[in-house]
Write a protein that holds these residues in place. Structure first.
Motif, mmCIF file in Angstrom:
data_model
loop_
_atom_site.group_PDB
_atom_site.id
_atom_site.type_symbol
_atom_site.label_atom_id
_atom_site.label_comp_id
_atom_site.label_asym_id
_atom_site.label_seq_id
_atom_site.Cartn_x
_atom_site.Cartn_y
_atom_site.Cartn_z
ATOM 1 N N ASP A 81 0.826 -1.215 0.000
ATOM 2 C CA ASP A 81 0.000 0.000 0.000
ATOM 3 C C ASP A 81 0.857 1.261 0.000
ATOM 4 O O ASP A 81 0.567 2.230 -0.711
ATOM 5 C CB ASP A 81 -0.925 0.013 1.217
ATOM 6 C CG ASP A 81 -2.090 -0.963 1.074
ATOM 7 O OD1 ASP A 81 -2.329 -1.424 -0.062
ATOM 8 O OD2 ASP A 81 -2.744 -1.258 2.100
ATOM 9 N N VAL B 97 3.984 1.593 -1.083
ATOM 10 C CA VAL B 97 4.623 1.730 -2.393
ATOM 11 C C VAL B 97 3.612 2.197 -3.434
ATOM 12 O O VAL B 97 3.889 3.103 -4.235
ATOM 13 C CB VAL B 97 5.272 0.398 -2.824
ATOM 14 C CG1 VAL B 97 5.757 0.485 -4.270
ATOM 15 C CG2 VAL B 97 6.427 0.043 -1.891
ATOM 16 N N TYR B 98 2.424 1.616 -3.400
ATOM 17 C CA TYR B 98 1.386 1.964 -4.384
ATOM 18 C C TYR B 98 0.994 3.438 -4.273
ATOM 19 O O TYR B 98 1.020 4.184 -5.256
ATOM 20 C CB TYR B 98 0.164 1.072 -4.167
ATOM 21 C CG TYR B 98 -1.028 1.454 -5.021
ATOM 22 C CD1 TYR B 98 -1.078 1.090 -6.363
ATOM 23 C CD2 TYR B 98 -2.089 2.171 -4.478
ATOM 24 C CE1 TYR B 98 -2.173 1.440 -7.148
ATOM 25 C CE2 TYR B 98 -3.184 2.523 -5.257
ATOM 26 C CZ TYR B 98 -3.228 2.156 -6.586
ATOM 27 O OH TYR B 98 -4.298 2.513 -7.360
ATOM 28 N N TRP B 99 0.645 3.849 -3.050
ATOM 29 C CA TRP B 99 0.212 5.233 -2.871
ATOM 30 C C TRP B 99 1.372 6.211 -3.010
ATOM 31 O O TRP B 99 1.177 7.369 -3.428
ATOM 32 C CB TRP B 99 -0.474 5.411 -1.517
ATOM 33 C CG TRP B 99 -1.826 4.748 -1.485
ATOM 34 C CD1 TRP B 99 -2.186 3.640 -0.786
ATOM 35 C CD2 TRP B 99 -2.976 5.157 -2.226
ATOM 36 N NE1 TRP B 99 -3.498 3.324 -1.034
ATOM 37 C CE2 TRP B 99 -4.005 4.236 -1.914
ATOM 38 C CE3 TRP B 99 -3.241 6.188 -3.106
ATOM 39 C CZ2 TRP B 99 -5.284 4.337 -2.464
ATOM 40 C CZ3 TRP B 99 -4.501 6.296 -3.664
ATOM 41 C CH2 TRP B 99 -5.515 5.387 -3.348
ATOM 42 N N GLY B 100 2.580 5.741 -2.703
ATOM 43 C CA GLY B 100 3.749 6.581 -2.945
ATOM 44 C C GLY B 100 3.944 6.842 -4.430
ATOM 45 O O GLY B 100 4.223 7.977 -4.846
ATOM 46 N N CYS B 101 3.777 5.781 -5.239
ATOM 47 C CA CYS B 101 3.887 5.943 -6.698
ATOM 48 C C CYS B 101 2.791 6.853 -7.231
ATOM 49 O O CYS B 101 3.039 7.703 -8.097
ATOM 50 C CB CYS B 101 3.821 4.578 -7.386
ATOM 51 S SG CYS B 101 5.263 3.522 -7.091
ATOM 52 N N ILE B 102 1.583 6.689 -6.703
ATOM 53 C CA ILE B 102 0.467 7.542 -7.111
ATOM 54 C C ILE B 102 0.788 9.008 -6.782
ATOM 55 O O ILE B 102 0.548 9.912 -7.599
ATOM 56 C CB ILE B 102 -0.843 7.124 -6.419
ATOM 57 C CG1 ILE B 102 -1.290 5.740 -6.905
ATOM 58 C CG2 ILE B 102 -1.934 8.153 -6.643
ATOM 59 C CD1 ILE B 102 -1.704 5.705 -8.356
ATOM 60 N N VAL C 152 3.770 10.410 -6.420
ATOM 61 C CA VAL C 152 4.846 10.898 -7.288
ATOM 62 C C VAL C 152 4.298 11.237 -8.667
ATOM 63 O O VAL C 152 4.606 12.295 -9.239
ATOM 64 C CB VAL C 152 5.981 9.861 -7.383
ATOM 65 C CG1 VAL C 152 6.973 10.251 -8.477
ATOM 66 C CG2 VAL C 152 6.696 9.735 -6.054
ATOM 67 N N VAL C 153 3.485 10.333 -9.221
ATOM 68 C CA VAL C 153 2.895 10.574 -10.549
ATOM 69 C C VAL C 153 2.007 11.815 -10.521
ATOM 70 O O VAL C 153 2.061 12.651 -11.425
ATOM 71 C CB VAL C 153 2.098 9.341 -11.016
ATOM 72 C CG1 VAL C 153 1.293 9.656 -12.270
ATOM 73 C CG2 VAL C 153 3.031 8.168 -11.277
ATOM 74 N N TYR D 132 2.236 14.336 -8.511
ATOM 75 C CA TYR D 132 3.075 15.525 -8.375
ATOM 76 C C TYR D 132 3.708 15.896 -9.709
ATOM 77 O O TYR D 132 3.712 17.075 -10.100
ATOM 78 C CB TYR D 132 4.166 15.273 -7.337
ATOM 79 C CG TYR D 132 5.126 16.428 -7.175
ATOM 80 C CD1 TYR D 132 4.764 17.556 -6.439
ATOM 81 C CD2 TYR D 132 6.384 16.394 -7.764
ATOM 82 C CE1 TYR D 132 5.635 18.623 -6.290
ATOM 83 C CE2 TYR D 132 7.258 17.452 -7.628
ATOM 84 C CZ TYR D 132 6.876 18.563 -6.892
ATOM 85 O OH TYR D 132 7.741 19.618 -6.765
#
Length: 303
Positions: A26, A28-33, A35-36, A38
């Motif tokens: 979760d 990693v997933y929300w971190g990637c979301i 970053v994208v 931003y």
């Protein structure tokens, strides 16, 4: 000695590891979301810039953080990696709500990254100035006062221009007093400048041996070819160049602190695709001497 682990403990450990796994996934997933989101936001919606100098006083001062709302003029799409390497890249601007207007405060890439004889895009060097002339305008400075033919509106900070008008010429340093195009034909200076026609996309301009010093950089920027003067005539390669039709819009940019601002008075006209956007508000301001927040400037509209 054998240690016997009960099934209950094994099940508890497994349950804990599964829970930890889901937490990590979760994050990693929300971190990637994030970053994208931003990156997309920075590309299409907004950008923040720290103002390093006082060349735009009183509207902006050193230590202000200006927020650009990109949909106003339209966000730009280009190959960031090639641009960072200094390569010329095609730039596509998405449709915006409007075009830049006179008296807009704009943030843009400094247009002369290498020497002073060619336009480029310095990815790491931004300027903030006020637009005082748009495509189709004929701009001039008349005893320190900014004017556009046929326009009665005040351009820039008028009272600063009045102060400039009253200042004795000999009190200026030579490098500040003399202005673009630094040519004996024109002899323009900080108090008397122009008239200079500001071309736009589709503008056809007659080219001669005198005004090529005004428009030569722009032509090279658009075509990648340098115009030369031979035997009293302008050539592009082996062909005489009598007229040129521009493919970009150009703008004349000026700092509000008219006594000391490296703006279009010194380096010429700004191509449209180097403009990042219109500065909208000050979202943060730090006193550069005390490092304290200047809360009285928080969310101040930039005008």
């Amino acid at each position: 000695m054998k240690v016997k682990i009960s099934r209950e403990k094994i099940a508890t450990v497994r349950k804990f590891l599964r829970k930890l796994y889901h937490i990590v996934v979760d994050v990693v997933y929300w971190g990637c979301i994030a970053v994208v989101a931003y990156v997309v936001g920075q590309t299409l919606l907004f950008a923040s810039f720290k103002i390093p100098t006082d060349s735009m006083q009183p509207g902006l001062t050193g230590g202000d953080y200006a927020l650009v709302w990109k949909p106003v003029l339209g966000a730009r799409i280009f190959n960031l990696f090639d641009a960072v390497k200094g390569e010329k890249v095609p730039i596509y601007r998405l449709p915006g709500l409007r075009k830049a207007r006179r008296n807009d405060v704009l943030i843009f890439h400094f247009p002369y990254p290498n020497r002073g004889d060619s336009i480029g895009m310095h990815m790491l060097k931004y300027y903030v100035k006020r637009c005082v002339a748009i495509p189709g305008d004929t701009f001039r400075i008349d005893n320190g006062i900014y004017r556009v033919n046929g326009v009665t509106d005040t351009l820039g900070i008028y009272h600063r221009q009045v102060e400039l008008s009253g200042r004795v010429d000999s009190t200026f340093q030579k490098e500040i007093f003399q202005c673009f195009p630094f040519d004996s034909t024109y002899r323009w200076n900080i108090k008397y400048f122009g008239p200079l026609y500001v071309p736009g996309k589709g503008s056809e301009v007659a080219i001669d041996t005198q005004n090529i010093v005004l428009y030569g950089n722009l032509i090279t920027y658009e075509t990648g070819r340098k115009a030369t003067v031979k035997n009293g005539q302008v050539f592009m390669g082996d062909k005489p160049l009598h007229t040129y039709t521009f493919t970009h819009d150009y703008y004349f940019m000026a700092g509000d602190w008219v006594f000391d601002s490296r703006d279009s008075r010194y380096w010429g006209l700004l191509p449209d695709d180097l403009i990042v956007g219109k500065a909208a508000i000050i979202w943060r301001s730090i006193d550069m001497r005390t490092k304290k927040n200047r809360w009285n400037r928080f969310l101040k509209k930039i005008q």
